[in-house]
Design an enzyme around this catalytic site. Structure first.
Site, PDB file in Angstrom:
ATOM      1  N   LYS A 181       0.819  -1.210   0.000  1.00 19.33           N
ATOM      2  CA  LYS A 181       0.000   0.000   0.000  1.00 19.33           C
ATOM      3  C   LYS A 181       0.864   1.277   0.000  1.00 19.33           C
ATOM      4  CE  LYS A 181      -4.001  -2.138   2.306  1.00 19.33           C
ATOM      5  NZ  LYS A 181      -4.923  -2.046   3.483  1.00 19.33           N
ATOM      6  N   TYR A 206     -12.534  -1.366  -3.378  1.00 16.82           N
ATOM      7  CA  TYR A 206     -13.018  -1.562  -2.003  1.00 16.82           C
ATOM      8  C   TYR A 206     -14.539  -1.426  -1.905  1.00 16.82           C
ATOM      9  CZ  TYR A 206      -8.467  -1.911   0.365  1.00 16.82           C
ATOM     10  OH  TYR A 206      -7.247  -2.335   0.826  1.00 16.82           O
ATOM     11  N   PHE A 227     -15.119   4.299   7.431  1.00 11.96           N
ATOM     12  CA  PHE A 227     -13.767   4.663   7.005  1.00 11.96           C
ATOM     13  C   PHE A 227     -13.594   4.625   5.480  1.00 11.96           C
ATOM     14  CE2 PHE A 227     -13.758   0.141   8.302  1.00 11.96           C
ATOM     15  CZ  PHE A 227     -13.366  -0.474   7.122  1.00 11.96           C
ATOM     16  N   ARG A 275      -2.359 -14.286   4.508  1.00 11.68           N
ATOM     17  CA  ARG A 275      -3.029 -13.555   5.600  1.00 11.68           C
ATOM     18  C   ARG A 275      -2.236 -13.718   6.902  1.00 11.68           C
ATOM     19  NH1 ARG A 275      -7.397 -10.119   4.418  1.00 11.68           N
ATOM     20  NH2 ARG A 275      -7.662 -10.232   6.661  1.00 11.68           N
ATOM     21  N   THR A 330      -5.390  -6.982  10.822  1.00 10.55           N
ATOM     22  CA  THR A 330      -5.684  -5.675  10.214  1.00 10.55           C
ATOM     23  C   THR A 330      -5.128  -4.533  11.063  1.00 10.55           C
ATOM     24  OG1 THR A 330      -7.735  -6.640   9.382  1.00 10.55           O
ATOM     25  CG2 THR A 330      -7.555  -4.234   9.304  1.00 10.55           C
ATOM     26  N   ARG A 357       2.603  -6.591   8.980  1.00 11.70           N
ATOM     27  CA  ARG A 357       1.924  -5.450   9.601  1.00 11.70           C
ATOM     28  C   ARG A 357       2.530  -5.084  10.953  1.00 11.70           C
ATOM     29  NH1 ARG A 357      -4.180  -7.067   7.568  1.00 11.70           N
ATOM     30  NH2 ARG A 357      -4.257  -5.658   5.786  1.00 11.70           N
ATOM     31  N   ASN A 360      -1.955   0.235   6.898  1.00  9.66           N
ATOM     32  CA  ASN A 360      -1.400  -1.026   7.411  1.00  9.66           C
ATOM     33  C   ASN A 360      -0.561  -1.782   6.384  1.00  9.66           C
ATOM     34  OD1 ASN A 360      -3.478  -1.875   5.841  1.00  9.66           O
ATOM     35  ND2 ASN A 360      -4.630  -2.887   7.454  1.00  9.66           N
ATOM     36  N   HIS A 369      -2.225  -5.477   1.602  1.00 10.46           N
ATOM     37  CA  HIS A 369      -3.546  -6.097   1.405  1.00 10.46           C
ATOM     38  C   HIS A 369      -3.347  -7.529   0.946  1.00 10.46           C
ATOM     39  CE1 HIS A 369      -7.639  -6.767  -0.126  1.00 10.46           C
ATOM     40  NE2 HIS A 369      -7.032  -7.390  -1.121  1.00 10.46           N
ATOM     41  N   GLU A 405     -10.217 -10.069  -7.365  1.00 12.65           N
ATOM     42  CA  GLU A 405      -9.192  -9.045  -7.153  1.00 12.65           C
ATOM     43  C   GLU A 405      -8.018  -9.211  -8.113  1.00 12.65           C
ATOM     44  OE1 GLU A 405     -10.184  -8.332  -2.416  1.00 12.65           O
ATOM     45  OE2 GLU A 405      -8.232  -9.136  -2.983  1.00 12.65           O
TER      46      GLU A 405
HETATM   47  P1  IDP Z   1      -7.977  -6.564   5.809  1.00 11.38           P
HETATM   48  O1  IDP Z   1      -7.168  -5.637   4.922  1.00 11.38           O
HETATM   49  O2  IDP Z   1      -7.172  -7.079   6.958  1.00 11.38           O
HETATM   50  O3  IDP Z   1      -8.681  -7.657   5.034  1.00 11.38           O
HETATM   51  P2  IDP Z   1     -10.588  -5.244   5.985  1.00 11.38           P
HETATM   52  O4  IDP Z   1     -11.509  -5.356   7.145  1.00 11.38           O
HETATM   53  O5  IDP Z   1     -10.941  -5.972   4.725  1.00 11.38           O
HETATM   54  O6  IDP Z   1      -9.119  -5.656   6.496  1.00 11.38           O
HETATM   55  O7  IDP Z   1     -10.427  -3.695   5.686  1.00 11.38           O
HETATM   56  C1  IDP Z   1      -9.837  -3.240   4.486  1.00 11.38           C
HETATM   57  C2  IDP Z   1      -8.880  -2.119   4.819  1.00 11.38           C
HETATM   58  O8  IDP Z   1      -9.623  -1.009   5.331  1.00 11.38           O
HETATM   59  C3  IDP Z   1      -7.850  -2.417   5.910  1.00 11.38           C
HETATM   60  O9  IDP Z   1      -6.741  -3.133   5.456  1.00 11.38           O
HETATM   61  C4  IDP Z   1      -7.487  -1.028   6.371  1.00 11.38           C
HETATM   62  O10 IDP Z   1      -6.593  -0.371   5.468  1.00 11.38           O
HETATM   63  C5  IDP Z   1      -8.847  -0.333   6.320  1.00 11.38           C
HETATM   64  N1  IDP Z   1      -9.570  -0.432   7.601  1.00 11.38           N
HETATM   65  C6  IDP Z   1     -10.167  -1.517   8.147  1.00 11.38           C
HETATM   66  N2  IDP Z   1     -10.742  -1.239   9.326  1.00 11.38           N
HETATM   67  C7  IDP Z   1     -10.516   0.082   9.545  1.00 11.38           C
HETATM   68  C8  IDP Z   1     -10.863   0.996  10.609  1.00 11.38           C
HETATM   69  O11 IDP Z   1     -11.508   0.624  11.595  1.00 11.38           O
HETATM   70  N3  IDP Z   1     -10.434   2.280  10.458  1.00 11.38           N
HETATM   71  C9  IDP Z   1      -9.727   2.715   9.376  1.00 11.38           C
HETATM   72  N4  IDP Z   1      -9.396   1.910   8.367  1.00 11.38           N
HETATM   73  C10 IDP Z   1      -9.766   0.603   8.438  1.00 11.38           C
HETATM   74 MG    MG Z   2     -10.151  -7.526   3.599  1.00 12.16          MG
END
Ligand code: IDP
Ligand code: MG
Length: 139
Positions: A10, A50, A58, A86, A92, A103, A113, A116, A127
């Protein structure tokens, strides 16, 4: 079962010049890179990628961040690769990520973070097709 998954380094990580370090962590885990390129998403493209999160609070911040600079997208291949990647990425929220994960090592916060990874076979197919044509996938 050999699988493929989509990986994104990212903008926060590319900006800090961490592409090589993160790709090394991926390769050291035994996963194989079968496609790789650098690009920058427009805000609309980030919204498309997304879309599943469009109702989340968010969403606007996430899509602004994901279109704020270049990213490195790749397709990884290996045994049980979706779950394995993962695991290497970590949770996350980097505060909850295991020691030694990407991460935990590099992420700035729950949004920025660093990486992805697809979460299931169907999303991995969607994807990888979002970013790569068949001609771009090798190995
Ligand atoms: P993942 O990337 O671990 O699969 P997801 O829940 O699919 O997590 O969320 C996608 C992306 O959205 C995350 O990687 C992160 O960049 C962002 N994100 C997820 N939860 C939050 C939050 O609570 N606040 C801000 N950004 C978030
Ligand atoms: Mg995800």
């Amino acid at each position: 079962m050999t699988q493929r998954t989509l990986s994104i380094i990212k903008p926060d990580a590319v900006e800090r010049n961490l592409q090589g370090a993160i790709l090394k962590m991926i390769q050291d885990s035994g996963l194989k890179i079968v496609a790789l390129k650098m690009l920058r998403l427009s805000k609309d493209e980030a919204r498309g990628f997304y879309a599943v999160h469009s109702e989340r609070p968010f969403f606007d911040s996430l899509t602004s961040y994901m279109s704020s600079g270049p990213i490195v997208v790749g397709i990884l291949e290996g045994e049980n690769c979706i779950e394995k990647y993962r695991e290497i990425m970590g949770a996350t929220n980097p505060e909850q990520a295991e020691e030694g994960t990407i991460r935990k090592t590099y992420a700035l916060d729950i949004e920025k973070n660093s990486v992805h990874g697809s979460d299931a076979p169907e999303t991995a197919r969607e994807e990888t097709a979002f970013f790569f044509s068949r001609m771009e996938v090798v190995g």
